[in-house]
Every structure is written in structure tokens, then in C-alpha cells.
Design an enzyme around this catalytic site. Structure first.
Site, PDB file in Angstrom:
ATOM      1  N   HIS A 191      66.899  45.716  29.614  1.00 57.65           N
ATOM      2  CA  HIS A 191      65.991  44.705  30.147  1.00 57.65           C
ATOM      3  C   HIS A 191      64.926  44.302  29.127  1.00 57.65           C
ATOM      4  O   HIS A 191      63.789  44.011  29.493  1.00 57.65           O
ATOM      5  CB  HIS A 191      65.339  45.176  31.449  1.00 57.65           C
ATOM      6  CG  HIS A 191      66.316  45.407  32.554  1.00 57.65           C
ATOM      7  ND1 HIS A 191      66.962  44.373  33.206  1.00 57.65           N
ATOM      8  CD2 HIS A 191      66.779  46.544  33.102  1.00 57.65           C
ATOM      9  CE1 HIS A 191      67.769  44.887  34.123  1.00 57.65           C
ATOM     10  NE2 HIS A 191      67.678  46.196  34.084  1.00 57.65           N
TER      11      HIS A 191
ATOM     12  N   ASP B  26      69.109  35.899  25.305  1.00 58.59           N
ATOM     13  CA  ASP B  26      68.693  36.492  26.577  1.00 58.59           C
ATOM     14  C   ASP B  26      67.200  36.227  26.773  1.00 58.59           C
ATOM     15  O   ASP B  26      66.436  36.200  25.793  1.00 58.59           O
ATOM     16  CB  ASP B  26      68.957  37.998  26.587  1.00 58.59           C
ATOM     17  CG  ASP B  26      68.579  38.629  27.918  1.00 58.59           C
ATOM     18  OD1 ASP B  26      69.317  38.428  28.895  1.00 58.59           O
ATOM     19  OD2 ASP B  26      67.533  39.302  27.989  1.00 58.59           O
TER      20      ASP B  26
END
Length: 558
Positions: free
Chosen positions: A222, A82
Site C-alpha cells: 500500500h 499506482d
């Protein structure tokens, strides 16, 4: 037939030189086209390469036969990664964090994490979303160094990401700039896999939705490594579902993640003949009812995108399935198209437009005794787009003094609330501090919005844009935040008379005293503000000054 064989030979040579390609890249090479959707690319390639034993088309990837292993899913190795970035554009924005998890035998066995110095200021919205701070990024290693370590960690294993196209664009952009190469194989997308395996069971396939659905232990937040861990845990659950459907090998997983041809692709001919100019478009069904209204800077490109890209949001997808005719109206500029789009949506109330469904898209704050409540009735405190934010702001305003409310746009009770927050944190009353922090953030957002709207209500500008007729211009005269009049400007002499008449009308129309903002009025203000703050190249933003406007029109005419 010979042309097809020659094209396949070229594709084999390309695969031999560059390694595996995405379906879109392979189709672009095979069919000499610069624009093709994932679903159509996969459908065409599967058909064309079906009889050629040299090429294997699995999922969204095309490779040479025997070019890569096809292990059993229970034995396969994946590197789930990610990225956190400074924005959404791979061309303009930068990577600021990379996290990855190695999965072997359906178990996580290793991890990788590093901050990245983006060499640019970290935008405040990104800092709030991720919790990253610019100071810690300044001392982080360069993107070239981190990429080298990440690729060494990943080795030759299959990369996996959620919404993989986003991460792939950023990764390959940096690889091309720093190392002059691309990924050997497109990453497997867990969002595409979930969309196929959970069809009819789960409406949203965002990472947070999937993590909640499967009940994985890591919550997405996040940040790169936790999000990579959550994605890896979701991947293991998805592989279990795929195995229930009969998938055994890695190639079966690729096939499940492959995009499928959309039913609306066969309606692409309805967009034939659309011009490459700004305008609005209307989707009509077989009863000629308007289903959807949109605007475009380039009508042809926008309309074609509906039939080439991935699925639209559900209401637009339903409109496309019922679509019988596309009507378009050419206008002179993007600004004119935006104003016409809003007018048509309010007039026609098309069912697929979200704005037409939200007839009351705004709430207000109202004083009730010592407290504030959220209401639909218009007051001077609103409209606020989020009811939750309005509720938090109402709690923050409770028990405010008259003096604080009088100077609300100059922070009002915020200094007192921030001092209270520091006191709570200093006394280790963290739960109370967290609640107060959320209320303060909501109130800050509301005050900033009220300031912005108050400034827009006093906006006075003239926006000059091209007209549909060649060599002419349209001037939009903004006074009190409203478009008071629109004039078509032709020859410089006649244009001066039109400009003077428009300015006289602006002067003769006073701003209504004490006017409360409706949601529709607010939408108009924000639309105009968007063009004033970020005007497209063809739009000139000028003060309400006859000399300046006339001089600009004369220069354009010359």
C-alpha cells in the site's frame, strides 16, 4: 443504415478531436446513452465498427486506424503506475502519492515516485494502512506539480495499473481540474488481464494474490512505488501467459483484457418496471425459492446495476444465473428498507446472502484462570467480528489485574502494555516489540468496539422518515438501542396521540439488566447507529420528546 453511418462519422470526428476513447465513452457517443456497461459497450462497438476500416476496437479502447503503434510484446514499452489516495471517491478524496515503473523489453528500466500534498487531513485508517504521516505530506509538492512531472516521465507510452478504473478516475479528475484535459488512452488493467488469463486457476485477482501466485520479489504494501513495482512484475508474467495463448502484439493484449459480455445480461428485462423508490428486492428461481435479498434507495437503478456492471461476488453471480423472477416491495425510506432486509434474511435464509450463511458471525473473550480464551459462548466481552483480532486481544489481556479488568473500557491494561512496548523497543528487542504492538492494536480495537456497543445499548432517539403513503410519515422509536415501536403519523392532531402512545410504550419497557449481546443484536445496533450518525436527507433524528417530534411532523405536513 444511414443513421448508423452518420453515427460512425460522428464517432470518427470525436476520435480525431479527442484521441483514443474507452469503449464506454465511444459507445455513449455512438448510441447516445448515458449508462452502459464495459462488456455491453465492447460487444456493441465490435459489431458496429467491424466493417469500418477507419476505426479500430481493441480491448477496452477505441481509436482511429493508424492512430497508435502496435509493437510486438517483447519490444513494447509500458509505464506501470499506482496511486495512494485519501479515500475511495475521486470526487471527494485526493491523491497523496504517485509511483511508476517504466518497463521496456519486459524489463524495468526506470522509476518515478513522489508524495503529493493532498491539502486535507490524512484519515487515520489511511495512515495506518499506508504508513504515511500527515506531517510529511504537508511539505510534499502540489498535485499539479507532481502530475506534470509524472506525465513527462510517462510520455506517450501505454499506462498500466491494477484495477485501472480506480486510478484512472483519480488521475483524470485531477487532470481535468488542473490542466483541462484527460488521458489520451485508458490504462491497461492487469486485474482484467489476470481475470481472463487465470480463469479457473486463481479465485482472487487482487495484487497481493497475484504477487503470491507468481512469486514476484516485491510484496505489495500500500505504497505507490512498491505496488507499481509489484504490478510491473505481475504484468511481465501475464504477458508470458498471453504469449503462450498466441498473443504477439500490443493489440492482442488489449483484446485479452477486454471485458466480455456477461451471460446474465439477457435477463435484464426481469428488472423492467422497477420504481425509482426505496425498497427491498428478492431474487427467485424457477421453483420460486428466494436466492437473494437486498435493499435499495432506488430500486430501478440498483436492479439494473446487476445486469450492467462487472461480475458480482461468486454467490450473487450464481444467484443471477439461476434467476427466474425479481420481486420488489416498495417502502417509504432507506431505513425501513434496511430493517425489512435484515428481517427477511433472517426469516428466509437465502443462500446467496453472506449474512444468512454466517449464523455465528461473532466471537467473545472469556476468562480462564489467569488467561483469556476465544469462545462462541456469549460473554460481556464481545461479540468481536474477527477471530484473529480476538486471539491477539486475549493474549494482551493475559495476566491483567482485577483493577485493570474492572476499568477495561477506560483503557484497562493499555498504559502498562504501552510502557512495556517502549521498554522492549528501547532495549532493541524488536521481535518481541512487534508481537506486543500487534496485541496492543487488537486490544485497542476491541475496547473501542465495546465502548461503542455500550453506548448504543443506551441509545434513545426517534427517527422520522417518509411513509409509502404520500403526505404521511413513519416514526421509529428507539429505546435501549432497539426499535420498540413504529407508528404511522398522519394529520398533526392524530399524530400527537400516536407519539404519546409510543413514548408511553418506551417508558414501560425497561432495559434488560445484564443482557449479553448476541451477534444478531449487535448487527441491529450497528445498523441503527449507521442511520443515526449519517442520516440520509429524508430522515430526521430527534430526541424522545413529544413536542419536538410533533413540531417536526407539523412542519413536514405544512
Amino acid at each position: 443504415m444511414q443513421l448508423a453511418l452518420d453515427a460512425l462519422d460522428r464517432l470518427v470526428e470525436t476520435l480525431d478531436e479527442r484521441g483514443s476513447l474507452s469503449a464506454v465513452e465511444a459507445a455513449s457517443s455512438l448510441f447516445a446513452t448515458s449508462s452502459i456497461s464495459d462488456g455491453l459497450a465492447y460487444s456493441l462497438l465490435a459489431e458496429v465498427t467491424a466493417g469500418d476500416s477507419r476505426v479500430v476496437c481493441t480491448g477496452a479502447t477505441v481509436s482511429l486506424a493508424g492512430g497508435r503503434a502496435d509493437p510486438l510484446l517483447d519490444e513494447a514499452e509500458f509505464v506501470v503506475f499506482d496511486l495512494e489516495t485519501t479515500g475511495l471517491s475521486a470526487q471527494r478524496d485526493h491523491i497523496c502519492e504517485i509511483g511508476a515503473v517504466r518497463v521496456r523489453g519486459l524489463e524495468p528500466v526506470d522509476s518515478f515516485q513522489s508524495l503529493v500534498n493532498p491539502c486535507v487531513a490524512l484519515p487515520e485508517p489511511v495512515a495506518r494502512l499506508t504508513g504515511l504521516r500527515e506531517q510529511e505530506l504537508r511539505s510534499a509538492p502540489s498535485v499539479s506539480s507532481v502530475l506534470r512531472r509524472f506525465l513527462a516521465f510517462a510520455g506517450d507510452e501505454l499506462l498500466v495499473a491494477h484495477n485501472a478504473r480506480f486510478d484512472q478516475r483519480f488521475l483524470e479528475r485531477q487532470l481535468l481540474l488542473r490542466h483541462g484535459r484527460r488521458l489520451s488512452e485508458p490504462p491497461l488493467c492487469t486485474a482484467a488481464l489476470a481475470r481472463r488469463l487465470l480463469e479457473g486457476r486463481l479465485r482472487r485477482v487482487g495484487l497481493a494474490s497475484l504477487a503470491h501466485f507468481f512469486g514476484v520479489p516485491t510484496s505489495p504494501c500500500h505504497r505507490a512505488l512498491p505496488d507499481a513495482e509489484a504490478t510491473a512484475q505481475v504484468l511481465v508474467h501475464l504477458i508470458g501467459l498471453a504469449q503462450e495463448l498466441g498473443a504477439r502484439r500490443l493489440s492482442d493484449l488489449h483484446a485479452l483484457a477486454a471485458p466480455r459480455k456477461r451471460r446474465v445480461y439477457d435477463k435484464r428485462s426481469l428488472a423492467r418496471g422497477a420504481p425509482t423508490r426505496p425498497g427491498v428486492y428478492l431474487f427467485r428461481d424457477r421453483h420460486d425459492q428466494v436466492l437473494y435479498v437486498g435493499r435499495a434507495r432506488d430500486l430501478r437503478a440498483r436492479l439494473r446495476s446487476y445486469f450492467r456492471s462487472e461480475r458480482q461476488r461468486p454467490s450473487v453471480e450464481a444467484a443471477l444465473l439461476a434467476l427466474d423472477r425479481v420481486e420488489w416491495r416498495v417502502l417509504g425510506s432507506e431505513l425501513e428498507a434496511a430493517l425489512e432486509e435484515v428481517r427477511l434474511i433472517r426469516e428466509l435464509q437465502p443462500p446467496a446472502n453472506s449474512r444468512s450463511r454466517r449464523k455465528e458471525h461473532g466471537v467473545y473473550l472469556k476468562r480462564r484462570g489467569e488467561d483469556f480464551v476465544v469462545t462462541r459462548t456469549a460473554t460481556e466481552l464481545g461479540p468481536i467480528g474477527s477471530r484473529r483480532r480476538a486471539s491477539l486481544a486475549a493474549r494482551a489481556l493475559a495476566s491483567s489485574t482485577a483493577e485493570e479488568l474492572e476499568c477495561l473500557l477506560d483503557e484497562g491494561p493499555l498504559p502498562r502494555l504501552r510502557a512495556r512496548l517502549s521498554h522492549l523497543a528501547g532495549n532493541l528487542r524488536y521481535e518481541e516489540a512487534a508481537r506486543l504492538r500487534d496485541r496492543i492494536e487488537a486490544l485497542e480495537h476491541v475496547i473501542e468496539r465495546l465502548r461503542r456497543l455500550e453506548g448504543l445499548r443506551r441509545l434513545e432517539r426517534c427517527l422520522v422518515a417518509p411513509a409509502v403513503e404520500p403526505g404521511r410519515h413513519k416514526a421509529f422509536f428507539i429505546c435501549g438501542g432497539r426499535v420498540r415501536t413504529v407508528r404511522l403519523l398522519c394529520a398533526p392532531g392524530a399524530a400527537r396521540l400516536e407519539i404519546e402512545a409510543a413514548l408511553a410504550r418506551c417508558r414501560a419497557t425497561p432495559m434488560p439488566a445484564g443482557e449479553l449481546l448476541t451477534p444478531e443484536r449487535t448487527e441491529d445496533l450497528l445498523l441503527i447507529d449507521g442511520f443515526v450518525r449519517r442520516p440520509p436527507p429524508e430522515l430526521a433524528v430527534l430526541p424522545l420528546d413529544a413536542e419536538r417530534i410533533a413540531a417536526h411532523v407539523a412542519r413536514r405536513a405544512a
